[in-house]
Enzyme design. Structure first.
Site, mmCIF file in Angstrom:
data_model
loop_
_atom_site.group_PDB
_atom_site.id
_atom_site.type_symbol
_atom_site.label_atom_id
_atom_site.label_comp_id
_atom_site.label_asym_id
_atom_site.label_seq_id
_atom_site.Cartn_x
_atom_site.Cartn_y
_atom_site.Cartn_z
ATOM 1 N N ASN A 1 0.638 -1.012 -0.263
ATOM 2 C CA ASN A 1 0.314 0.193 -0.002
ATOM 3 C C ASN A 1 0.767 0.892 -0.017
ATOM 4 O O ASN A 1 1.441 1.481 1.175
ATOM 5 C CB ASN A 1 -1.297 0.071 1.816
ATOM 6 N N HIS B 1 2.877 1.698 5.097
ATOM 7 C CA HIS B 1 3.071 0.687 4.921
ATOM 8 C C HIS B 1 3.825 0.636 4.470
ATOM 9 O O HIS B 1 4.878 1.440 3.676
ATOM 10 C CB HIS B 1 1.836 0.051 4.085
ATOM 11 N N ASP C 1 -4.120 -4.846 1.163
ATOM 12 C CA ASP C 1 -3.878 -4.139 2.810
ATOM 13 C C ASP C 1 -5.248 -4.407 2.607
ATOM 14 O O ASP C 1 -6.613 -4.506 2.415
ATOM 15 C CB ASP C 1 -3.706 -2.741 1.957
#
Length: 255
Positions: free
Chosen positions: A7, A247, A146
């Site tokens: 992500n 992330h 994700d």
């Protein structure tokens, strides 16, 4: 085949980091989420210059998913089946070298309970039969992305604090377990049973520096893919760079 999910939290904002990481890590397939741009605004030139093909399912300002691959990307499907009225760009699926891959950006769901949480659960309720259909077809596939779910308390730095969050609520976890019980394998957890390994750290309150994170990015493998699983890991280097996404990439290697 080295497959990674990331992500990027805005592909334009993280483009220098993405380009650097692709050049260094050299994954064969990359599943990106939260592009935050329409298809025409995707940085095609920069990605192609690195030797990658790409397929996108973008959306202005929000969401957006993509598949990058060094090999041709075939039989592309955009959008998760089951609700033609859902216009959010959260799912793209395609075949790369005989492996079916999907990039998933599952809804966050907060605040929970509420309409956003209801949407999250309904989205997961659509993903389960889709995955079951892929299993029935005996495809080799990887559903990566994700998931916005911490599967267990081992996947969150403070289980008590996060107990009522949409990422940790029992309804979210139950649907994630349903996916696993279909016969899917969590690639990272299969090879790394140790607790408190994270893929996400919030920007606030020094979470990254104190390693107060969450494991919400997952690669779920069909039995045919799991039989080929050699390695899996979390690459923390990109999270420590300037202007990093919150992330970091999660990856696995299939024989």
């Amino acid at each position: 085949m080295k497959i990674a999910t990331w992500n990027v939290n805005s592909v334009k904002a993280r483009l220098p980091n993405l380009v650097q990481w692709l050049g260094e890590f050299q994954p064969d397939v990359v599943l990106l989420q939260e592009l935050k741009c329409v298809d025409d605004a995707f940085p095609a030139t920069e990605i192609e210059d690195l030797g990658y093909n790409f397929a996108t399912h973008g959306q202005k300002t929000y969401n957006g998913v993509a598949i990058l691959a060094k090999s041709p990307i075939e039989d592309i499907v955009r959008g998760l089946p089951g609700n033609p009225d859902d216009l959010q760009s959260r799912y793209i699926e395609a075949t790369v070298e005989g492996v079916r891959v999907a990039s998933i950006y599952l809804p966050n769901g907060n605040p929970a309970p509420g309409d956003k949480y209801d949407y999250k659960l309904a989205w997961m309720d659509r993903l389960v039969p889709h995955a079951r259909g892929m299993l029935d077809a005996e495809e080799t596939f990887v559903l990566g992305g994700d998931y916005n779910v911490c599967p267990t308390d081992d996947d969150v730095y403070d289980p008590v604090k996060w107990a009522d969050d949409a990422l940790c609520r029992p309804e979210s976890r139950a649907r994630f377990r349903t996916l696993l019980h279909l016969g899917l394998t969590d690639a990272f957890r299969a090879l790394h049973p140790e607790p408190h390994q994270y893929s996400y750290w919030d920007y606030v309150q020094g979470r990254w520096y104190r390693d107060e994170g969450l494991r919400i990015d997952h690669l779920l493998l069909s039995p045919q893919a799991a039989d080929r699983l050699q390695e899996a890991g979390i690459d923390k280097d990109p999270r420590g760079r300037e202007r990093a996404s919150d992330h970091t990439p999660v990856w696995c290697t299939l024989a």
